[in-house]
Design an enzyme around this catalytic site. Structure first.
Site, short mmCIF file in Angstrom:
data_model
loop_
_atom_site.label_atom_id
_atom_site.label_comp_id
_atom_site.label_asym_id
_atom_site.label_seq_id
_atom_site.Cartn_x
_atom_site.Cartn_y
_atom_site.Cartn_z
N GLU A 49 -15.16 2.18 2.44
CA GLU A 49 -15.40 2.56 1.04
C GLU A 49 -14.63 3.83 0.69
O GLU A 49 -14.02 3.92 -0.38
CB GLU A 49 -16.90 2.76 0.80
N HIS A 53 -10.56 0.18 0.92
CA HIS A 53 -9.90 -0.98 1.54
C HIS A 53 -10.96 -1.65 2.41
O HIS A 53 -11.37 -1.09 3.42
CB HIS A 53 -8.70 -0.53 2.36
N HIS A 54 -11.40 -2.81 2.02
CA HIS A 54 -12.63 -3.38 2.57
C HIS A 54 -12.39 -4.56 3.51
O HIS A 54 -11.77 -5.55 3.12
CB HIS A 54 -13.54 -3.79 1.41
N HIS A 71 -5.16 -8.42 0.92
CA HIS A 71 -5.12 -9.68 0.18
C HIS A 71 -4.03 -9.71 -0.89
O HIS A 71 -3.32 -10.71 -1.03
CB HIS A 71 -6.48 -9.98 -0.45
N GLU A 72 -3.91 -8.64 -1.66
CA GLU A 72 -2.92 -8.62 -2.74
C GLU A 72 -1.50 -8.76 -2.22
O GLU A 72 -0.65 -9.35 -2.88
CB GLU A 72 -3.05 -7.34 -3.56
N ASP A 80 -4.13 -1.53 6.70
CA ASP A 80 -4.92 -2.24 7.71
C ASP A 80 -4.83 -1.55 9.06
O ASP A 80 -5.85 -1.38 9.74
CB ASP A 80 -4.45 -3.69 7.81
#
Length: 91
Positions: A49, A53-54, A71-72, A80
Protein backbone atom coordinates in the site's frame (compact mmCIF):
# COMPACT_ATOMS: atom_id res chain seq x y z
CA UNK A 1 4.45 4.08 -16.45
CA UNK A 2 7.26 1.64 -15.68
CA UNK A 3 9.26 -0.08 -18.39
CA UNK A 4 9.06 -3.85 -18.81
CA UNK A 5 12.20 -5.76 -17.97
CA UNK A 6 13.57 -8.24 -20.47
CA UNK A 7 13.60 -11.94 -19.57
CA UNK A 8 17.35 -11.72 -18.98
CA UNK A 9 16.98 -8.67 -16.73
CA UNK A 10 14.32 -10.41 -14.66
CA UNK A 11 16.45 -13.55 -14.31
CA UNK A 12 19.51 -11.50 -13.29
CA UNK A 13 17.65 -9.36 -10.76
CA UNK A 14 15.32 -11.89 -9.11
CA UNK A 15 15.76 -11.69 -5.34
CA UNK A 16 16.59 -14.82 -3.33
CA UNK A 17 13.73 -17.29 -3.17
CA UNK A 18 11.75 -15.75 -6.06
CA UNK A 19 10.93 -17.49 -9.35
CA UNK A 20 9.59 -16.43 -12.70
CA UNK A 21 6.12 -17.70 -13.65
CA UNK A 22 5.09 -16.30 -17.01
CA UNK A 23 4.44 -12.58 -16.65
CA UNK A 24 4.80 -12.74 -12.86
CA UNK A 25 7.41 -13.32 -10.22
CA UNK A 26 6.39 -15.47 -7.28
CA UNK A 27 7.60 -16.70 -3.93
CA UNK A 28 6.10 -18.97 -1.31
CA UNK A 29 7.16 -18.22 2.26
CA UNK A 30 6.94 -20.98 4.87
CA UNK A 31 5.80 -20.44 8.48
CA UNK A 32 5.55 -22.51 11.63
CA UNK A 33 1.87 -21.72 12.05
CA UNK A 34 -1.07 -20.06 10.37
CA UNK A 35 -1.10 -16.84 12.39
CA UNK A 36 2.58 -16.16 11.64
CA UNK A 37 1.68 -16.29 7.95
CA UNK A 38 -1.31 -14.00 8.44
CA UNK A 39 0.89 -11.49 10.28
CA UNK A 40 3.44 -11.60 7.46
CA UNK A 41 0.69 -11.13 4.85
CA UNK A 42 -0.50 -8.06 6.76
CA UNK A 43 3.01 -6.59 6.73
CA UNK A 44 3.35 -7.32 3.01
CA UNK A 45 0.00 -5.62 2.40
CA UNK A 46 1.11 -2.53 4.31
CA UNK A 47 4.36 -2.29 2.34
CA UNK A 48 2.45 -2.75 -0.93
CA UNK A 49 0.00 0.00 0.00
CA UNK A 50 2.86 2.39 0.81
CA UNK A 51 4.41 1.61 -2.59
CA UNK A 52 0.99 1.72 -4.34
CA UNK A 53 1.78 -1.55 -6.12
CA UNK A 54 -0.36 -4.46 -5.03
CA UNK A 55 0.50 -8.18 -5.23
CA UNK A 56 -1.70 -11.21 -5.13
CA UNK A 57 -1.34 -12.76 -1.67
CA UNK A 58 -2.52 -16.32 -1.02
CA UNK A 59 -2.55 -17.44 2.61
CA UNK A 60 -2.34 -21.17 3.28
CA UNK A 61 -2.09 -23.12 6.51
CA UNK A 62 1.69 -22.67 6.88
CA UNK A 63 2.51 -20.76 3.71
CA UNK A 64 2.00 -17.38 2.10
CA UNK A 65 2.37 -17.15 -1.66
CA UNK A 66 3.08 -13.72 -3.13
CA UNK A 67 2.71 -13.00 -6.85
CA UNK A 68 3.89 -9.77 -8.45
CA UNK A 69 3.36 -8.30 -11.90
CA UNK A 70 2.77 -4.87 -13.40
CA UNK A 71 -0.61 -5.35 -15.07
CA UNK A 72 -0.64 -2.09 -17.04
CA UNK A 73 2.76 -2.89 -18.54
CA UNK A 74 1.96 -6.57 -19.09
CA UNK A 75 4.81 -8.12 -17.14
CA UNK A 76 7.64 -7.61 -14.68
CA UNK A 77 9.06 -4.13 -14.05
CA UNK A 78 11.46 -2.49 -11.60
CA UNK A 79 8.46 -2.01 -9.27
CA UNK A 80 8.01 -5.76 -8.95
CA UNK A 81 11.69 -6.40 -8.23
CA UNK A 82 11.73 -3.58 -5.67
CA UNK A 83 8.69 -4.97 -3.86
CA UNK A 84 10.07 -8.52 -3.89
CA UNK A 85 13.19 -7.24 -2.14
CA UNK A 86 11.11 -5.28 0.38
CA UNK A 87 8.99 -8.36 1.09
CA UNK A 88 12.12 -10.44 1.67
CA UNK A 89 13.22 -7.77 4.18
CA UNK A 90 9.92 -8.26 6.05
CA UNK A 91 10.68 -11.96 6.49
Amino acid sequence: MAELLSDDEVDERLPDGWERDGDEITRTYDFDDYLDGVTFATHVGEVAEEEFHHPEIIIGYQTVEVRLTSHEEGGVTDKDIRLANLFNDER
